[in-house]
Scaffold this motif. Structure first.
Motif, short mmCIF file in Angstrom:
data_model
loop_
_atom_site.label_atom_id
_atom_site.label_comp_id
_atom_site.label_asym_id
_atom_site.label_seq_id
_atom_site.Cartn_x
_atom_site.Cartn_y
_atom_site.Cartn_z
N PRO A 1 15.60 20.21 -4.66
CA PRO A 1 16.06 19.27 -5.68
C PRO A 1 17.59 19.20 -5.75
N ASN A 2 18.23 18.76 -4.68
CA ASN A 2 19.68 18.79 -4.60
C ASN A 2 20.34 17.44 -4.89
N SER A 3 19.54 16.47 -5.38
CA SER A 3 20.03 15.13 -5.71
C SER A 3 20.55 14.39 -4.48
N LYS A 4 20.05 14.77 -3.30
CA LYS A 4 20.40 14.11 -2.05
C LYS A 4 19.12 13.67 -1.35
N ILE A 5 19.26 12.69 -0.45
CA ILE A 5 18.10 12.23 0.33
C ILE A 5 17.68 13.32 1.31
N VAL A 6 16.38 13.62 1.33
CA VAL A 6 15.82 14.57 2.28
C VAL A 6 14.68 13.86 3.02
N GLN A 7 14.69 13.93 4.33
CA GLN A 7 13.70 13.21 5.12
C GLN A 7 13.17 14.05 6.27
N ASN A 8 11.85 14.00 6.43
CA ASN A 8 11.21 14.54 7.63
C ASN A 8 11.09 13.37 8.60
N GLY A 9 12.13 13.19 9.42
CA GLY A 9 12.21 12.01 10.27
C GLY A 9 11.04 11.86 11.22
N ARG A 10 10.57 12.96 11.78
CA ARG A 10 9.46 12.89 12.73
C ARG A 10 8.19 12.36 12.05
N SER A 11 7.92 12.85 10.84
CA SER A 11 6.72 12.42 10.12
C SER A 11 6.82 10.95 9.70
N GLY B 1 0.83 -1.20 0.00
CA GLY B 1 0.00 0.00 0.00
C GLY B 1 0.86 1.25 0.00
N THR B 2 0.22 2.37 -0.27
CA THR B 2 0.95 3.62 -0.40
C THR B 2 0.13 4.79 0.11
N ASN B 3 0.80 5.73 0.77
CA ASN B 3 0.22 7.03 1.12
C ASN B 3 0.98 8.10 0.37
N GLY B 4 0.64 8.27 -0.90
CA GLY B 4 1.35 9.22 -1.75
C GLY B 4 1.20 10.67 -1.32
N ASP B 5 0.22 10.95 -0.46
CA ASP B 5 0.04 12.30 0.03
C ASP B 5 1.18 12.73 0.94
N LEU B 6 2.01 11.77 1.39
CA LEU B 6 3.14 12.07 2.25
C LEU B 6 4.47 11.98 1.50
N GLY B 7 4.41 12.02 0.19
CA GLY B 7 5.61 11.88 -0.62
C GLY B 7 6.67 12.92 -0.34
N HIS B 8 6.26 14.10 0.10
CA HIS B 8 7.21 15.18 0.36
C HIS B 8 7.98 14.99 1.67
N ASP B 9 7.64 13.94 2.44
CA ASP B 9 8.33 13.72 3.71
C ASP B 9 9.59 12.87 3.58
N LEU B 10 9.79 12.26 2.41
CA LEU B 10 10.99 11.47 2.17
C LEU B 10 11.20 11.41 0.67
N TYR B 11 12.24 12.10 0.19
CA TYR B 11 12.39 12.19 -1.26
C TYR B 11 13.85 12.36 -1.68
N LEU B 12 14.06 12.14 -2.97
CA LEU B 12 15.34 12.38 -3.63
C LEU B 12 14.98 13.00 -4.97
N SER B 13 15.25 14.29 -5.12
CA SER B 13 14.82 15.00 -6.32
C SER B 13 16.01 15.58 -7.07
N HIS B 14 16.00 15.39 -8.40
CA HIS B 14 17.06 15.93 -9.24
C HIS B 14 16.64 17.25 -9.90
N LYS B 15 15.35 17.38 -10.20
CA LYS B 15 14.88 18.54 -10.97
C LYS B 15 13.66 19.23 -10.34
N LYS B 16 12.62 18.44 -10.11
CA LYS B 16 11.36 19.04 -9.67
C LYS B 16 11.52 19.66 -8.29
#
Length: 321
Positions: free
Chosen positions: A203-213, A178-193
């Protein structure tokens, strides 16, 4: 019907202890252990990439099992840190292994990737589309870690695990996902967007995480999904010999076990020694348990991965190795 017929892992030689980070950020060994349980992790060498670790995990699989993989007809690599976006990591593994006439695909489901890969292999085998599938979880997260981010840089390590799935006695007792895509911004790796769900991101091409969430989501949802998976298999929690969750953080694992009233000595982990290795963490934890006298042939083992998406995938298997 399908089963895992061989298994292997690999971790790089370079050991990184917590003192390494004291020269980079405001932290210390005691702080890291108290919040994550992590004592060490492994980093790949310069010039050593995800496909290299995957290749070495498959080598370990062959050495430990004596299995011939020259007739593998599909390779799945589960990763968040491929050598490059194209060609895919599975194609690089095919090249390194010299396997002919095999399909190749990557699964980009972060820490849930390895279990998603097993689901895919199970479907391939049961449908008759393929007869011999390699499922590999492999990561070089050290190469995409933001070493200035105090909350996340301490977490990640590199490693790989591989499973060979073939026709045979039914081993997989149940799957869920299953997936909760509404929380996608809490753990991401973005190159462009620069946004997810309308939320601004870096979009720094590094892992970014909201650890608490992520912690809250995992602890609030994964125990529920584990119970649902056990029910789906027609089992009870007492039937489960081991639960192997993604080794994200020892505190998350402890909270999940407490919520389930399940003993921690039956919850294999790889995070204390190897850090968070994303898609590789479950196979590394299983191998660590096997070597230490834990998981053995005939045991009922529940695996559940969870992470970026935010997504999860679980399976219950009767371990036969």
């Amino acid at each position: 019907m399908s089963q895992i017929t061989a298994f292997g892992t690999y971790v790089p030689e370079k050991i990184i202890d917590n003192h390494f980070f004291e020269g980079l950020i405001d932290t210390n060994d005691e702080w890291i252990i108290s919040r994550t349980g992590i004592k060490t992790r492994r980093y790949s060498k310069d010039g050593e990439y995800t496909s290299d670790l995957a290749y070495k995990a498959v080598q370990n699989l062959m050495e430990s099992s004596g299995k011939d993989i020259s007739d593998v007809d599909f390779i799945v690599v589960c990763t968040t840190s491929p050598d490059q976006p194209m060609p895919n990591a599975a194609s690089r593994v095919q090249y390194k292994l010299g396997i002919q006439n095999t399909g190749c695909n990557d699964i980009y489901a972060a820490c849930a990737g390895f279990v998603y890969g097993l689901q895919m292999a199970h479907g391939f085998i049961n449908s008759g589309v393929y007869k011999k599938v390699l499922v590999i979880g492999s990561e070089t997260l050290s190469k995409i870690t933001d070493m200035s981010d105090r909350t996340s840089c301490i977490l990640f390590g590199d490693g790989a695990g591989a499973a060979l799935v073939e026709p045979g006695e039914e081993q997989f007792l149940a799957f869920n996902s299953g997936t909760n895509g509404d929380l996608g911004h809490d753990l991401y790796l973005s190159h462009k967007k620069n946004s997810i769900n309308g939320v601004g991101i870096n979009p720094n091409s590094k892992i970014v995480q909201n650890g608490r969430s992520v912690f809250k989501w995992a602890v609030g949802n994964i125990p529920i999904k584990i119970r649902e998976l056990v029910d789906k298999a027609g089992l009870t929690m007492d039937d489960i010999d081991y639960i192997v969750p993604h080794s994200a953080n020892l505190r998350i694992i402890e909270a999940i076990a407490k919520s389930l009233d399940y003993p921690m000595d039956k919850v294999p982990e790889s995070v204390t020694e190897f850090g968070n290795t994303s898609s590789a963490s479950i196979p590394i934890a299983i191998e660590k348990s096997r070597k230490n006298g834990g998981i053995k042939k005939g045991d009922i083992v529940l695996m559940i991965g969870f992470g970026g998406g935010l997504t999860f995938a679980g399976t219950i298997v009767r371990w036969n190795l």
